[in-house]
Motif scaffolding. Structure first.
Motif, PDB file in Angstrom:
ATOM      1  N   GLN A   1       1.127  -1.241  -0.136  1.00 16.81           N
ATOM      2  CA  GLN A   1       0.140  -0.181   0.103  1.00 16.81           C
ATOM      3  C   GLN A   1       1.137   1.355   0.268  1.00 16.81           C
ATOM      4  N   LYS A   2       2.051   1.122   0.364  1.00 15.80           N
ATOM      5  CA  LYS A   2       3.368   2.280   0.409  1.00 15.80           C
ATOM      6  C   LYS A   2       3.279   2.453  -0.971  1.00 15.80           C
ATOM      7  N   LEU A   3       3.711   1.483  -1.329  1.00 14.82           N
ATOM      8  CA  LEU A   3       3.766   1.903  -3.096  1.00 14.82           C
ATOM      9  C   LEU A   3       2.897   2.562  -4.073  1.00 14.82           C
ATOM     10  N   LEU A   4       1.114   1.819  -3.986  1.00 16.76           N
ATOM     11  CA  LEU A   4       0.650   2.106  -4.692  1.00 16.76           C
ATOM     12  C   LEU A   4       0.637   3.489  -4.288  1.00 16.76           C
ATOM     13  N   ASN A   5       1.137   3.877  -3.080  1.00 21.38           N
ATOM     14  CA  ASN A   5       0.457   5.446  -2.349  1.00 21.38           C
ATOM     15  C   ASN A   5       1.560   6.845  -3.878  1.00 21.38           C
ATOM     16  N   LEU A   6       2.796   5.859  -3.530  1.00 17.44           N
ATOM     17  CA  LEU A   6       3.804   6.405  -4.347  1.00 17.44           C
ATOM     18  C   LEU A   6       3.452   6.525  -5.972  1.00 17.44           C
ATOM     19  N   ALA A   7       2.774   5.401  -6.689  1.00 16.00           N
ATOM     20  CA  ALA A   7       2.268   4.944  -7.612  1.00 16.00           C
ATOM     21  C   ALA A   7       1.009   6.387  -7.549  1.00 16.00           C
ATOM     22  N   CYS A   8       0.438   6.644  -6.510  1.00 18.58           N
ATOM     23  CA  CYS A   8      -1.184   7.668  -6.682  1.00 18.58           C
ATOM     24  C   CYS A   8      -0.008   8.707  -7.069  1.00 18.58           C
ATOM     25  N   CYS A   9       0.490   9.047  -5.689  1.00 26.74           N
ATOM     26  CA  CYS A   9       1.781  10.904  -6.376  1.00 26.74           C
ATOM     27  C   CYS A   9       1.708  10.835  -7.599  1.00 26.74           C
ATOM     28  N   ARG A  10       2.632  10.169  -8.223  1.00 30.20           N
ATOM     29  CA  ARG A  10       3.175  10.500  -9.458  1.00 30.20           C
ATOM     30  C   ARG A  10       2.602  10.515 -10.310  1.00 30.20           C
ATOM     31  N   ALA A  11       1.142   9.542 -10.423  1.00 29.48           N
ATOM     32  CA  ALA A  11      -0.272   9.934 -11.391  1.00 29.48           C
ATOM     33  C   ALA A  11       0.211  11.568 -11.561  1.00 29.48           C
ATOM     34  N   LEU A  12      -0.246  12.268 -10.059  1.00 29.92           N
ATOM     35  CA  LEU A  12      -0.268  13.398 -10.730  1.00 29.92           C
ATOM     36  C   LEU A  12       0.820  14.054 -12.213  1.00 29.92           C
ATOM     37  N   ASP A  13       1.660  13.492 -12.145  1.00 27.84           N
ATOM     38  CA  ASP A  13       3.009  14.160 -12.629  1.00 27.84           C
ATOM     39  C   ASP A  13       2.966  15.542 -11.956  1.00 27.84           C
ATOM     40  N   PRO A  14       3.783  15.111 -10.492  1.00 29.28           N
ATOM     41  CA  PRO A  14       4.432  15.887  -9.857  1.00 29.28           C
ATOM     42  C   PRO A  14       5.467  16.537  -9.994  1.00 29.28           C
ATOM     43  N   ALA A  15       5.683  17.942  -9.751  1.00 31.22           N
ATOM     44  CA  ALA A  15       7.472  18.372  -9.965  1.00 31.22           C
ATOM     45  C   ALA A  15       7.876  18.359  -8.352  1.00 31.22           C
ATOM     46  N   LEU A  16       7.304  18.220  -7.875  1.00 32.94           N
ATOM     47  CA  LEU A  16       8.002  18.043  -6.171  1.00 32.94           C
ATOM     48  C   LEU A  16       6.718  17.308  -5.430  1.00 32.94           C
ATOM     49  N   LEU A  17       7.397  15.920  -4.741  1.00 35.16           N
ATOM     50  CA  LEU A  17       6.475  15.507  -4.050  1.00 35.16           C
ATOM     51  C   LEU A  17       7.226  15.080  -2.454  1.00 35.16           C
ATOM     52  N   LEU A  18       5.926  15.191  -1.634  1.00 34.99           N
ATOM     53  CA  LEU A  18       6.465  15.286  -0.086  1.00 34.99           C
ATOM     54  C   LEU A  18       5.872  14.003   0.198  1.00 34.99           C
ATOM     55  N   LEU A  19       7.013  13.602   0.448  1.00 34.00           N
ATOM     56  CA  LEU A  19       6.752  11.722   1.613  1.00 34.00           C
ATOM     57  C   LEU A  19       6.622  12.145   3.103  1.00 34.00           C
ATOM     58  N   ASP A  20       5.624  11.201   3.611  1.00 34.38           N
ATOM     59  CA  ASP A  20       6.411  11.652   5.448  1.00 34.38           C
ATOM     60  C   ASP A  20       6.240  10.120   5.582  1.00 34.38           C
ATOM     61  N   GLU A  21       7.334   9.205   6.269  1.00 30.58           N
ATOM     62  CA  GLU A  21       7.442   8.768   6.707  1.00 30.58           C
ATOM     63  C   GLU A  21       7.532   7.404   5.160  1.00 30.58           C
ATOM     64  N   PRO A  22       7.817   7.185   4.494  1.00 30.77           N
ATOM     65  CA  PRO A  22       7.453   6.390   3.265  1.00 30.77           C
ATOM     66  C   PRO A  22       8.033   5.055   3.475  1.00 30.77           C
ATOM     67  N   VAL A  23       9.036   4.935   4.411  1.00 32.98           N
ATOM     68  CA  VAL A  23      10.072   3.652   4.614  1.00 32.98           C
ATOM     69  C   VAL A  23       9.699   3.040   6.407  1.00 32.98           C
ATOM     70  N   ALA A  24       8.499   3.876   6.872  1.00 32.44           N
ATOM     71  CA  ALA A  24       8.337   3.887   8.724  1.00 32.44           C
ATOM     72  C   ALA A  24       7.553   2.956   8.849  1.00 32.44           C
ATOM     73  N   GLY A  25       7.541   1.477   9.443  1.00 31.97           N
ATOM     74  CA  GLY A  25       7.222   0.278   9.068  1.00 31.97           C
ATOM     75  C   GLY A  25       7.391  -0.643   8.370  1.00 31.97           C
ATOM     76  N   VAL A  26       8.284  -0.492   7.067  1.00 29.15           N
ATOM     77  CA  VAL A  26       8.582  -1.903   6.347  1.00 29.15           C
ATOM     78  C   VAL A  26       9.389  -2.608   6.327  1.00 29.15           C
ATOM     79  N   ASN A  27       9.620  -4.077   5.845  1.00 20.02           N
ATOM     80  CA  ASN A  27      10.838  -4.701   6.445  1.00 20.02           C
ATOM     81  C   ASN A  27      12.053  -4.021   5.269  1.00 20.02           C
ATOM     82  N   GLN A  28      12.911  -4.580   5.402  1.00 18.85           N
ATOM     83  CA  GLN A  28      14.346  -4.140   5.250  1.00 18.85           C
ATOM     84  C   GLN A  28      14.319  -4.320   3.668  1.00 18.85           C
ATOM     85  N   GLU A  29      13.858  -5.095   3.082  1.00 15.47           N
ATOM     86  CA  GLU A  29      13.536  -5.190   1.386  1.00 15.47           C
ATOM     87  C   GLU A  29      13.183  -4.321   0.916  1.00 15.47           C
ATOM     88  N   MET A  30      11.830  -4.232   1.175  1.00 12.18           N
ATOM     89  CA  MET A  30      11.208  -2.763   0.714  1.00 12.18           C
ATOM     90  C   MET A  30      10.884  -1.866   0.994  1.00 12.18           C
TER      91      MET A  30
END
Lengths: 301, 241
Positions: free
Chosen positions: B148-177
């Motif tokens: 779901q964190k990955l999906l959130n990234l995809a949703c943001c990118r769909a906006l075609d943004p020039a700037l992305l603000l990410l609030d704790e993108p890797v909090a609570g995910v495993n090392q591999e992720m």
């Protein structure tokens, strides 16, 4: 036979009204208890235009739609600044206002005496001869409303409405003006309800304010909930179920005075049971819930 | 690209953010760190229009966006994710991404079905970018936390943004992720997107950031390259004290 046709016509009218409420309430999450007001505005518009100005039925309906949409827009403007419980209360207030106007503006609406003698509708100048013909008209309009709403909810627009029901903040963050979408859903829903009102007025040929009270709003909302919020088929099934239920009671042999009261009790019990055991209703996929927990405010850290 | 000048926000006397000024460049990853209650998320919420600053100015590509509503900020090209997961759980993963198309477009534009196929293809590409292609038709609610964190990234990118603000993108995910998400951030940076990341995972943020901004008590206390910031005595004090 006439009796059966009468029930089918009422099911048709309530299906239209319930489907129209499903768009804001079921799909978008805007629980309104003002739907009987919009239904009533549609009924009174058709009644007054056809009776006092002699305007043909097929012109009264679109006039009612436009008028109701305009009024709904004005109501939505302040109401949509509030949310959840507060939105319900503002729609409740509007419902009370409309009832008071219908009931007290005697010179225009006939007040509590209502409006008798609404002319029968005619199609291309030919009056509809029977209940059967009128049922065909109701069914045709009902199917048109169903197809229109079905198209709408499966469009990109509908996708955004469904998303708003779950998480407004997320939808905003994806560049969507949530208030404008809610406004559109509310106004379209109200406008379609007025079609049901117009059909009701010409079918019964007599209307009075008691048909458009807050109890009626709650009845329409019950159809949506029991049928299934977010399911158009559910609204039709809910209308069929709740409209025919009191008729079944009639056959059980209860005296009329008792049956009327039992009916109210039964609706209440059904609603409670539905909330407890099947909150998604007969056909809905979504539990009916004014406060999905995803709707929390943006958090601060 | 993003310029923040003297922004202040108080909540009922609590000074959440005081006189913060900084600029965020495009094509770079900027880390925003600080102890809990430092005002990082409040700053995010002000940039994105969820809070209106009491004073100060926020400009994006020399356009003032202070106090603009969230949807307008997003439509202007600033995408964001949230600390908690925000996805539409009953809609399919693909539909979640498709929600973001045509930001700021009129209602009538949203009613049109014409662009739908084109958007669908673009959404598939974005899902492929984050590695969720095989989940496209599944309801978003059935995805794992990391997905779901990955999906959130995809949703943001769909906006075609020039700037992305990410609030704790890797909090609570495993090392591999974590490795995967950090890789995506670099990919987006290399495409020229400016990325501003709030993150408590120090190891991750030190590794990925080109520049670090440190906040404490509602103020910026350090701003520079990660190696420099790490040596800053005020920063050490804020974290230990």
């Amino acid at each position: 036979m006439e009796y059966l046709l009468h029930i089918l016509i009422m099911i048709g009218i309530y299906s239209i009204v319930a489907m129209s409420l499903n768009l804001p309430a079921g799909f978008t999450g805007l629980i309104s208890v003002a739907h009987a007001a919009f239904y009533g505005i549609g009924a009174y518009t058709t009644a007054l235009l056809s009776l006092k100005a002699g305007i043909p039925f097929w012109l009264c309906l679109p006039t009612g739609v436009i008028l109701t949409a305009a009024i709904a827009f004005l109501i939505a403007w302040p109401s949509l600044r509030t949310r959840d419980d507060y939105f319900v209360i503002t729609t409740f207030a509007f419902q009370i206002i409309v009832f008071s106007i219908l009931n007290n503006w005697v010179s225009f609406t006939g007040g509590p005496m209502g409006i008798p003698g609404i002319p029968q509708p005619s199609v291309f100048g030919v009056p509809l001869p029977s209940h059967g013909a009128f049922l065909c008209l109701v069914a045709a309009i009902g199917i048109a409303v169903y197809l229109f709403l079905n198209r709408l909810i499966n469009s990109p627009f509908g996708r955004i409405l469904k998303a708003i029901r779950e998480d407004e903040i997320f939808v905003q963050s994806l560049g969507k003006n949530v208030t404008a979408y809610k406004m559109a859903a509310f106004v379209i829903g109200a406008a379609l309800a007025s079609i049901g009102g117009g059909l009701y007025a010409v079918y019964i040929s007599y209307i009075d304010p008691t048909s458009f009270t807050v109890m009626e709003s709650i009845f329409i909302l019950s159809i949506v909930i029991i049928g299934g919020a977010g399911s158009l088929k559910g609204s039709v099934a809910g209308a069929a179920f709740l409209v025919s239920l009191p008729e079944i009671l009639r056959f059980v042999g209860l005296p009329n005075a008792v049956a009327a009261n039992v009916r109210q009790i039964l609706y209440g019990v059904l609603l409670v049971l539905c909330m407890m055991y099947r909150p998604q209703g007969l056909f809905g996929e979504y539990a009916f819930n004014a406060h999905p927990k995803e709707r929390k405010e943006v958090e601060d850290a | 690209m993003l310029e923040i000048r003297g922004v202040t926000k108080h909540f009922d006397g609590v000074k959440a953010v005081t006189e913060v000024s900084c600029t965020i460049a495009k094509g770079a990853i900027t880390g925003l760190i600080g102890p809990n209650g430092a005002g990082k998320t409040t700053l995010f919420n002000m940039i994105c229009g969820y809070h209106v600053p009491d004073s100060g100015l926020i400009c994006f590509n020399s356009l003032e966006i202070t106090g603009k509503p969230p949807y307008a900020v997003a439509a202007a090209g600033i995408g964001r994710t949230f600390q908690n997961l925000r996805t539409i759980k009953k809609l399919s993963t693909l539909d979640n991404v498709m929600l973001a198309f045509n930001p700021g477009a009129s209602l009538f534009a949203s009613l049109k079905k014409g662009k739908e196929r084109q958007n669908r293809e673009r959404a598939q590409e974005l899902l492929a970018f984050v590695g969720l292609s095989d989940k496209a038709e599944e309801p978003a609610g059935e995805l794992s936390y990391g997905q779901q964190k990955l999906l959130n990234l995809a949703c943001c990118r769909a906006l075609d943004p020039a700037l992305l603000l990410l609030d704790e993108p890797v909090a609570g995910v495993n090392q591999e992720m974590t490795v995967k998400i950090l890789g995506l951030l670099r990919d987006m940076r290399d495409e020229g997107i400016g990325v501003l990341v709030i993150e408590h995972n120090m190891e991750a943020v030190m590794e990925v950031s080109d520049r670090l901004i440190v906040m404490a008590g509602g103020r910026v206390i350090a701003d520079g390259e990660p190696a420099q910031v790490r040596e800053n005595s005020e920063v050490i004090e804020a974290y230990l004290g």
